[in-house]
Design a protein around this motif. Structure first.
Motif, PDB file in Angstrom:
ATOM      1  N   ASP A 101      -3.332   5.036   0.520  1.00 48.02           N
ATOM      2  CA  ASP A 101      -3.623   4.522  -0.822  1.00 48.02           C
ATOM      3  C   ASP A 101      -3.648   3.000  -0.901  1.00 48.02           C
ATOM      4  N   THR A 102      -3.733   2.323   0.233  1.00 46.01           N
ATOM      5  CA  THR A 102      -3.896   0.875   0.262  1.00 46.01           C
ATOM      6  C   THR A 102      -5.340   0.591   0.643  1.00 46.01           C
ATOM      7  N   VAL A 103      -6.054  -0.139  -0.192  1.00 42.60           N
ATOM      8  CA  VAL A 103      -7.452  -0.449   0.077  1.00 42.60           C
ATOM      9  C   VAL A 103      -7.535  -1.470   1.211  1.00 42.60           C
ATOM     10  N   GLY A 159     -10.460  -5.756   7.563  1.00 42.65           N
ATOM     11  CA  GLY A 159      -9.418  -4.889   8.099  1.00 42.65           C
ATOM     12  C   GLY A 159      -8.036  -5.246   7.586  1.00 42.65           C
ATOM     13  N   MET A 160      -7.965  -5.881   6.427  1.00 40.88           N
ATOM     14  CA  MET A 160      -6.698  -6.320   5.848  1.00 40.88           C
ATOM     15  C   MET A 160      -6.416  -5.546   4.570  1.00 40.88           C
ATOM     16  N   GLY A 161      -5.138  -5.346   4.290  1.00 35.28           N
ATOM     17  CA  GLY A 161      -4.709  -4.680   3.071  1.00 35.28           C
ATOM     18  C   GLY A 161      -3.402  -5.274   2.588  1.00 35.28           C
ATOM     19  N   PHE A 218       6.130  -3.909   0.583  1.00 36.31           N
ATOM     20  CA  PHE A 218       6.596  -4.391   1.889  1.00 36.31           C
ATOM     21  C   PHE A 218       6.412  -5.896   2.033  1.00 36.31           C
ATOM     22  N   MET A 219       5.216  -6.400   1.684  1.00 36.00           N
ATOM     23  CA  MET A 219       4.925  -7.831   1.808  1.00 36.00           C
ATOM     24  C   MET A 219       4.031  -8.252   0.653  1.00 36.00           C
ATOM     25  N   GLN A 220       4.088  -9.536   0.296  1.00 36.42           N
ATOM     26  CA  GLN A 220       3.287 -10.053  -0.811  1.00 36.42           C
ATOM     27  C   GLN A 220       1.975 -10.678  -0.346  1.00 36.42           C
ATOM     28  N   GLN A 221       1.594 -10.444   0.893  1.00 39.12           N
ATOM     29  CA  GLN A 221       0.355 -11.018   1.404  1.00 39.12           C
ATOM     30  C   GLN A 221      -0.448  -9.953   2.136  1.00 39.12           C
ATOM     31  N   TYR A 222      -1.700 -10.271   2.415  1.00 37.72           N
ATOM     32  CA  TYR A 222      -2.558  -9.343   3.140  1.00 37.72           C
ATOM     33  C   TYR A 222      -2.159  -9.306   4.615  1.00 37.72           C
ATOM     34  N   VAL A 223      -2.149  -8.108   5.175  1.00 41.76           N
ATOM     35  CA  VAL A 223      -1.817  -7.934   6.585  1.00 41.76           C
ATOM     36  C   VAL A 223      -2.851  -7.013   7.221  1.00 41.76           C
ATOM     37  N   LEU A 262      -0.116  -2.296   8.663  1.00 43.36           N
ATOM     38  CA  LEU A 262       0.047  -1.315   7.588  1.00 43.36           C
ATOM     39  C   LEU A 262       0.465   0.050   8.133  1.00 43.36           C
ATOM     40  N   LEU A 263       0.048   0.363   9.354  1.00 40.45           N
ATOM     41  CA  LEU A 263       0.450   1.631   9.971  1.00 40.45           C
ATOM     42  C   LEU A 263       1.960   1.725  10.132  1.00 40.45           C
ATOM     43  N   SER A 264       2.614   0.590  10.360  1.00 35.18           N
ATOM     44  CA  SER A 264       4.060   0.610  10.585  1.00 35.18           C
ATOM     45  C   SER A 264       4.862   0.402   9.304  1.00 35.18           C
ATOM     46  N   PHE A 265       4.210   0.162   8.185  1.00 35.95           N
ATOM     47  CA  PHE A 265       4.906  -0.022   6.909  1.00 35.95           C
ATOM     48  C   PHE A 265       5.269   1.342   6.324  1.00 35.95           C
ATOM     49  N   ARG A 266       6.252   1.967   6.893  1.00 35.47           N
ATOM     50  CA  ARG A 266       6.710   3.278   6.425  1.00 35.47           C
ATOM     51  C   ARG A 266       8.153   3.468   6.855  1.00 35.47           C
TER      52      ARG A 266
END
Length: 123
Positions: free
Chosen positions: A8-10, A15-17, A22-27, A32-36
């Protein structure tokens, strides 16, 4: 126009979301795969090809049937075809590290650093 989504993250065209929880900036999507909370949770991905959106469920769990761990020793490398498997990319030749390589290179200057591969926890 369809979008690329990762949980659900665009994902933008670079290739950034952005995941504000987790963070206030685009990564990068790799981050994003590890943000869980658990890396073995299912990852939901939406892709777009020719205007058609497709949803996928992926697992980040290690697949032991596809990958064997550790460094192998080939007793007959001339006979075993997998001992000669390599990739040539941009003038650089890459192949799987084997104990045969370590045995040969460990006698060269600086080769003592390869001794760590003989330890049980590294094989």
């Amino acid at each position: 126009v369809c979008s690329y989504d990762l949980d659900d993250t665009v994902i933008d065209s670079f290739g950034m979301g952005k995941r504000p929880d987790f963070m206030q900036q685009y990564v990068s999507f790799k981050d994003l795969l590890s943000f869980r909370s658990r890396l073995d949770d299912v990852v939901n991905v939406t892709t777009c090809t020719d205007g058609l959106e497709t949803s996928h469920s992926l697992s980040l769990s290690w697949n032991t049937t596809r990958f064997s761990g550790g460094v192998d020793y080939f007793y007959e490398p001339a006979i075993d075809a997998t001992a000669k498997d390599f990739e040539l990319f941009a003038g650089l030749t890459l192949m799987q590290l084997t104990f045969n390589h370590i045995d040969k290179w460990s006698t060269q200057p600086g080769g003592e650093a390869l001794g760590r591969f003989y330890l049980q926890e590294n094989t």
